[in-house]
Design a protein around this motif. Structure first.
Motif, PDB file in Angstrom:
ATOM      1  N   ALA A 209       3.716   5.156  -7.533  1.00 47.61           N
ATOM      2  CA  ALA A 209       3.415   5.635  -6.186  1.00 47.61           C
ATOM      3  C   ALA A 209       3.681   7.130  -6.052  1.00 47.61           C
ATOM      4  O   ALA A 209       2.907   7.866  -5.422  1.00 47.61           O
ATOM      5  CB  ALA A 209       4.237   4.865  -5.160  1.00 47.61           C
TER       6      ALA A 209
ATOM      7  N   LYS B 102      -3.654   4.282  -1.629  1.00 46.29           N
ATOM      8  CA  LYS B 102      -3.210   3.011  -1.073  1.00 46.29           C
ATOM      9  C   LYS B 102      -3.966   1.839  -1.684  1.00 46.29           C
ATOM     10  O   LYS B 102      -3.377   0.802  -2.006  1.00 46.29           O
ATOM     11  CB  LYS B 102      -3.375   3.003   0.446  1.00 46.29           C
ATOM     12  CG  LYS B 102      -2.381   3.887   1.178  1.00 46.29           C
ATOM     13  CD  LYS B 102      -2.495   3.719   2.685  1.00 46.29           C
ATOM     14  CE  LYS B 102      -1.417   4.529   3.401  1.00 46.29           C
ATOM     15  NZ  LYS B 102      -1.474   4.323   4.865  1.00 46.29           N
TER      16      LYS B 102
ATOM     17  N   THR C 162       0.837  -1.206   0.000  1.00 46.62           N
ATOM     18  CA  THR C 162       0.000   0.000   0.000  1.00 46.62           C
ATOM     19  C   THR C 162       0.869   1.251   0.000  1.00 46.62           C
ATOM     20  O   THR C 162       0.379   2.350  -0.237  1.00 46.62           O
ATOM     21  CB  THR C 162      -0.924   0.021   1.230  1.00 46.62           C
ATOM     22  OG1 THR C 162      -0.124  -0.082   2.422  1.00 46.62           O
ATOM     23  CG2 THR C 162      -1.913  -1.139   1.184  1.00 46.62           C
ATOM     24  N   GLU C 163       2.148   1.062   0.271  1.00 43.71           N
ATOM     25  CA  GLU C 163       3.147   2.118   0.118  1.00 43.71           C
ATOM     26  C   GLU C 163       4.478   1.440  -0.174  1.00 43.71           C
ATOM     27  O   GLU C 163       4.712   0.307   0.259  1.00 43.71           O
ATOM     28  CB  GLU C 163       3.233   3.002   1.368  1.00 43.71           C
ATOM     29  CG  GLU C 163       3.569   2.269   2.640  1.00 43.71           C
ATOM     30  CD  GLU C 163       3.555   3.180   3.852  1.00 43.71           C
ATOM     31  OE1 GLU C 163       4.399   2.961   4.743  1.00 43.71           O
ATOM     32  OE2 GLU C 163       2.732   4.108   3.897  1.00 43.71           O
TER      33      GLU C 163
ATOM     34  N   GLN D 253       8.065   0.355   0.123  1.00 44.30           N
ATOM     35  CA  GLN D 253       9.207   0.220   1.012  1.00 44.30           C
ATOM     36  C   GLN D 253      10.161  -0.760   0.348  1.00 44.30           C
ATOM     37  O   GLN D 253       9.729  -1.796  -0.171  1.00 44.30           O
ATOM     38  CB  GLN D 253       8.777  -0.279   2.385  1.00 44.30           C
ATOM     39  CG  GLN D 253       7.851   0.691   3.106  1.00 44.30           C
ATOM     40  CD  GLN D 253       7.408   0.189   4.462  1.00 44.30           C
ATOM     41  OE1 GLN D 253       7.616  -0.964   4.799  1.00 44.30           O
ATOM     42  NE2 GLN D 253       6.811   1.064   5.244  1.00 44.30           N
TER      43      GLN D 253
END
Length: 313
Positions: free
Chosen positions: A180, A186, A117-118, A120
């Protein structure tokens, strides 16, 4: 879902076949259930790849109890962390060493990288979920095939999510960082990552089947399976509510689902029933390639990108 598979496995015995079965992600969830299923069928050598030695010991004890009485078994743990390229290569090297000259006859990959959802990233700059879900499956399969560790006639099978297509996918932005950065919500990023993973894995498995014709390849969807580590909190709202409901109502247990990939791997009538089909839904229905993966030029660009990533590091 499991009726066809259960019926197909009724008369299957793996005793005396000389199979070496390696299961990535075999200490928990679907992977552990697949290991138990192989043990029940009399597989004499099973390699469990994972990070947790304690869990692996528990799985091996379970398999020992499930194996046919009097069967001499060899169940081994292969420690490996496949969250980055260094770990993937180390895991492949360990498998090659342990498998020995007889090689691996059935290579099953169940590692779970949850869509993001993000974004990393890991040490290589790859999005974490993508690294585990897709990059590790390519890297492990590629290295083991190139080093002739997968025996001729052997099976490479991924339990993941075939059939989706991220039609806007760029091989220069596989981690979807630019997507993104453009302000994707998200929920939409989560859906994009899920489609991306499916698109990449379908493309990889289609190319694997063309480049390594001596082996067989399968990519099958588990759907929602009620594993002990299933985390509904990883899903964005409102998907988390729908998934939670499915877990409480219709989701099968790991051992109920495990017969599906095991049947694809060792069923005696697979070629007769399904021909050259490689991609399957959770109900063992053939799943067509999505638009992106159907394009040979796309697949070849992706292969070149992924291969260079492994060879150049």
């Amino acid at each position: 879902m499991s009726g066809i598979a259960n019926q197909g496995l009724e008369k299957v015995s793996l005793q005396g076949k000389g199979f070496t079965i390696a299961i990535v992600g075999g200490t928990t969830g679907i992977g552990a259930a697949i290991a138990r299923c192989f043990a029940k069928l009399g597989a004499e050598r099973i390699l469990i790849v994972g990070r947790n030695e304690e869990r692996a010991a528990e799985r091996i004890a379970e398999m020992d109890k499930l194996a046919p009485a009097g069967l001499k078994t060899n169940y081994e743990f292969v420690k490996g962390d496949i969250s980055d390229l260094k770990g993937m290569k180390a895991a492949a090297a360990s498998l090659e060493k342990i498998a020995g000259t007889s090689g691996i006859t059935h290579f099953i990959m169940c590692q779970n990288g949850i869509p993001a959802t993000e974004i990393q990233t890991n040490a290589d700059g790859d999005e974490n979920g993508f690294a585990v879900q897709a990059l590790s499956r390519f890297t492990l399969a590629y290295l083991l095939l190139e080093h002739n560790v997968i025996a001729p006639g052997g099976v490479v099978l991924a339990v993941a999510n075939p059939g989706l297509s991220l039609d806007t996918l760029s091989v220069d932005d596989l981690s979807l960082k630019k997507v993104a950065e453009a302000g994707r919500s998200k929920l939409l990023l989560f859906l994009d990552c899920s489609k991306r993973d499916s698109t990449v894995l379908d493309s990889v498995f289609e190319e694997l089947s063309k480049r390594y014709p001596k082996q067989r390849f399968f990519h099958c969807h588990p759907g929602v399976v009620a594993t002990e580590l299933f985390n509904t909190g990883a899903f964005p709202f409102p998907m988390n509510l729908a998934v939670s409901l499915a877990l409480w109502t219709i989701a099968p247990k790991p051992d109920d689902y495990a017969v599906v990939p095991v049947y694809l791997a060792v069923g005696s009538d697979i070629e007769e029933k399904y021909g050259s089909e490689k991609f399957f839904t959770s109900k063992l229905k053939p799943s067509p390639l999505g638009t992106w993966a159907s394009n040979a030029e796309n697949r070849q660009k992706l292969w070149k990108k992924l291969e260079a990533r492994v060879l150049d590091s």
